[in-house]
Scaffold this active site. Structure first.
Site, PDB file in Angstrom:
ATOM      1  CD  GLU A   1      -2.477   1.586   2.298  1.00 38.82           C
ATOM      2  OE1 GLU A   1      -2.389   2.820   2.314  1.00 38.82           O
ATOM      3  OE2 GLU A   1      -2.818   0.887   3.259  1.00 38.82           O
TER       4      GLU A   1
ATOM      5  CB  CYS B   1      -2.458   6.161   3.017  1.00 38.66           C
ATOM      6  SG  CYS B   1      -3.570   5.311   4.112  1.00 38.66           S
TER       7      CYS B   1
END
Ligand code: NDP
Length: 680
Positions: free
Chosen positions: A255, A294
């Site tokens: 990720e 994020c």
């Protein structure tokens, strides 16, 4: 200087040397040093595989789920300790809530997920597959916990959530974890791990912690392990290309950088509720966690005729953000995690400025309260404007990991779709619209490029969990630039830590393995009626072949009168030409009720407490007047239930397969019914 502990092989161990000095993000005071020098990384993984893994894998899903619940409750009681440490990372109380209670919430959520699994260490996946004409050869997919360890290499921005959102899933699956938080904020992860270990709730070896460099950890991985990584794309690529990871085919969940976007659809006008919702969402995404998320919105697309209004409104909203010492209650935005991060953000903004301009905030100055700007990693929220989003590259490629977002114009929804995809894959995207036609177009046409899409409007806004919040029940991850990974996602996430195998054999064997009765398996016929057995005494496959009952036209008429269901097919006088039936047919629900009349035994109080519902039900052949039905009634599955209150009756859910046959022994109906059955 105090050194952070590494919890490895059952002990708290300090690494050698001075280590990396970790500083308070708000005033640069030293907090601790982190070092893993001298640790034997190979033995860390072996310990997890040999000690933690066998202990967890032999527990059932229900036991693991209850363990998660106990841990969640324990950490929740201790949460104030974590808040006080979290301030040192520059996070406000609201930011820390996402990290700390969001992380604990993941444990609770995965604990509740146990109810979707059997009370076994492994489970089936999908439906049974018949592989033969005679019904004696079949297959089922099975999921068994992997024999390795989950290695989590995490980013600095969520030191608690980052650990717990991942560990909750691997523990539920029956796999231990080694957590390597980003060094800079590892002191907070260490504080939480100390509480986890001290609680004694997890079996030994379920969790190990490395504060500092990961050394050669990945060089000791094997095929049964899983690596997850959250951080920069460059580090991600480096680690993913590790020789050992490639040779052993170790699953690697990545990720990384994600240029998430929000689209204001052109049905929204200033002064409408959706407009305010849009402005609020943008402000929140820029300022929460000082933009170090994020999922934060990095690109804002608005119709070109509304660009000016939007710039003014976002700027006004940002100007109301009080920045400073996160411990001060007035403060809405704290600092970045450290000076290094601030330097990085400024460098990234400089790159963005090649094709954009700053229209709110400043790279050089910021007004703070209750803090010294020369010592803390403070930065002003920055709104950038890019008027040529189709010809600019930077804005779709560069992630400034701070309170930074760029606003851009578009003409038609097709342009917004194209711009949204120019990020080459993101974790999430939001469209603000009251027009469901536009929402559908956006979701379907951009869906391949985003892991999650939020459609925000006045109907859902007050209850919305927000653009930036990954949820334990939903997939978190995204294609392309976002890393191509998938975390969480409820049941789906658990599968990442389990091996899926196709098992072939006879229905009787598959019943024994899966602990779910498979059709055509041999049943256990007993002199005691299954409704007379307590939960513990019932065995999968306990079976009853009932007496027979003739269904008459009078029965059907009476059921029609009683229920009020006078559908044409149940009437004698219908002209059946061109229908699916030859003549009057019994109601499916009557056939099921008549079946219940044959299989139920409960005129006196017994272990069966109540009828709980029906999972599946099919009527596969019409039952005409004067047909005779009979039922094969089999104990299919048992699911224990926890007591909610001390005074509750001890009980479980029992699923029963109901096969209804006619006089030619052909199936006319099949269903799975549920009852609640007392424990002894
Ligand atoms: P890094 O990629 O530098 O670090 C992420 C993790 O990887 C940390 O735990 C780090 O440990 C570890 N790591 C770094 N190098 C190695 C190595 N050679 N072997 C093993 N582990 C290693 O990211 P940061 O956390 O510093 O963040 C940098 C940037 O990444 C941010 O500015 C942002 O742009 C992006 N980012 C993206 C996120 C997303 O999900 N989209 C989330 C967080 C960050 P250590 O701390 O010890 O170096």
């Amino acid at each position: 200087m105090k050194k952070l502990g590494n919890y490895i092989c059952g002990n708290w161990i300090e690494g050698d040397g001075e280590g990396q000095l970790l500083l308070n993000a708000v005033n640069s005071d030293p907090i601790a040093a982190a070092t893993t020098k001298g640790l034997d990384f190979s033995s860390i993984l072996s310990y997890a595989r040999k000690t933690g893994n066998p202990a967890l894998r032999k527990m059932t899903f229900h036991e693991r789920g209850r363990m998660l619940k106990a841990l969640a409750n324990h950490l929740f009681q201790q949460r104030e300790k974590f808040y006080s440490v979290s301030y040192l990372t520059g996070a406000t109380r609201a930011d820390s809530w996402i990290d700390i209670e969001g992380g604990i919430g993941n444990l609770f959520s995965n604990a509740a997920l146990r109810r979707k699994f059997p009370d076994l260490p492994y489970c089936t996946d999908g439906d049974a597959i018949n592989l033969s004409k005679g019904g004696n050869f079949m297959a089922h997919h099975l999921l068994v916990p992997k024999e390795g360890v989950a290695i989590h290499i995490n980013a600095f921005n969520f030191p608690v959530w980052g650990m717990l959102e991942k560990c909750a899933v691997n523990w539920l699956a029956g796999v231990p974890a080694v957590v390597k938080p980003a060094t800079i904020t590892s002191f907070l992860t260490e504080a939480v791990v100390r509480e986890i270990i001290a609680s004694g709730i997890l079996p030994e070896g379920s969790l190990q912690l490395i504060c500092g460099s990961a050394g050669d950890l990945l060089n000791h991985t094997m095929c049964q392990d899983t690596v997850t990584f959250t951080g920069s794309a460059s580090t991600g690529l480096l680690l993913k290309s590790n020789d050992r990871i490639l040779k052993e085919n170790v699953p690697f969940n990545l990720e990384a950088d994600s240029l998430n976007c929000i689209v204001l659809a052109d049905d929204v006008r200033p002064g409408t509720p959706e407009w305010d919702i849009f402005i609020k969402e943008v402000r929140r995404e820029i300022t929460v966690k000082a933009g170090q998320k994020c999922t934060a919105i990095r690109r804002i697309f608005v119709p070109d005729n509304l660009l000016e209004d939007a710039i003014l409104a976002v700027g006004k909203a940002l100007s109301q953000t009080i920045i400073g010492n996160p411990m001060n209650e007035k403060v809405r935005m704290g600092s970045l995690a450290g000076q290094v991060q601030r330097t990085e953000v400024k460098e990234q903004v400089q790159k963005l400025l090649a094709s954009s301009q700053i229209i709110y905030g400043s790279l050089d100055s910021v007004e703070v309260i209750d803090a010294d700007i020369s010592k803390g990693a403070f930065i002003s929220p920055l709104l950038l404007l890019n008027e040529r989003p189709f010809s600019s590259v930077e804005v779709h490629e560069i992630e400034a990991f701070g309170p930074v977002s760029t606003i851009m114009p578009y003409k038609y929804i097709e342009e917004a779709v194209e711009l949204s995809k120019k990020g080459k894959g993101s974790l999430c995207s939001t469209i603000v619209t009251g027009d469901n036609r536009l929402a559908t177009q956006y979701v379907i046409e951009t869906g391949t490029y985003h892991g999650r899409i939020l459609v925000l409007n006045s109907e859902c806004a007050t209850e919305s969990t927000g653009h930036g919040s990954p949820l334990p029940m939903l997939i978190h991850g995204g294609p392309g630039r976002a890393g191509g990974g998938e975390e969480m996602g409820g049941l789906w996430g658990v599968k990442h830590y389990m091996q899926r195998i196709a098992v072939q054999g006879s229905p009787t064997t598959l019943t024994a393995i899966t602990q779910v009765y498979q059709q055509n398996a041999k049943g256990n016929v007993d002199t005691i009626h299954p409704f007379r057995k307590y939960f513990e005494d019932l065995e999968i496959g306990d079976q009853l072949l009932t007496a027979k009952r003739k269904i008459t036209a009078a029965d059907i008429d009476e059921f029609a009168d009683l229920s009020g269901d006078h559908f044409y097919a149940h009437k004698t006088k219908t002209d059946f030409a061109g229908t699916m039936f030859e003549r009057q047919v019994a109601h499916g629900y009557f056939i099921l009720s008549a079946a219940a009349g044959l299989f139920v035994d409960g005129s006196d109080l017994g272990p069966v407490l109540l009828n709980y519902g029906i999972d599946e039900l099919r009527f596969v052949k019409p039952v005409y007047p004067d047909s005779t039905i009979q039922v094969r009634f089999t104990c299919k599955e048992k699911i224990p239930q926890d007591k909610k209150e001390e005074s509750d009756i001890e009980k479980g859910i029992v699923k029963w397969l109901v096969e209804i046959m006619d006089e030619s022994n052909e199936q006319v109906g099949i269903g799975t019914i549920l009852t609640m059955v007392k424990k002894i």
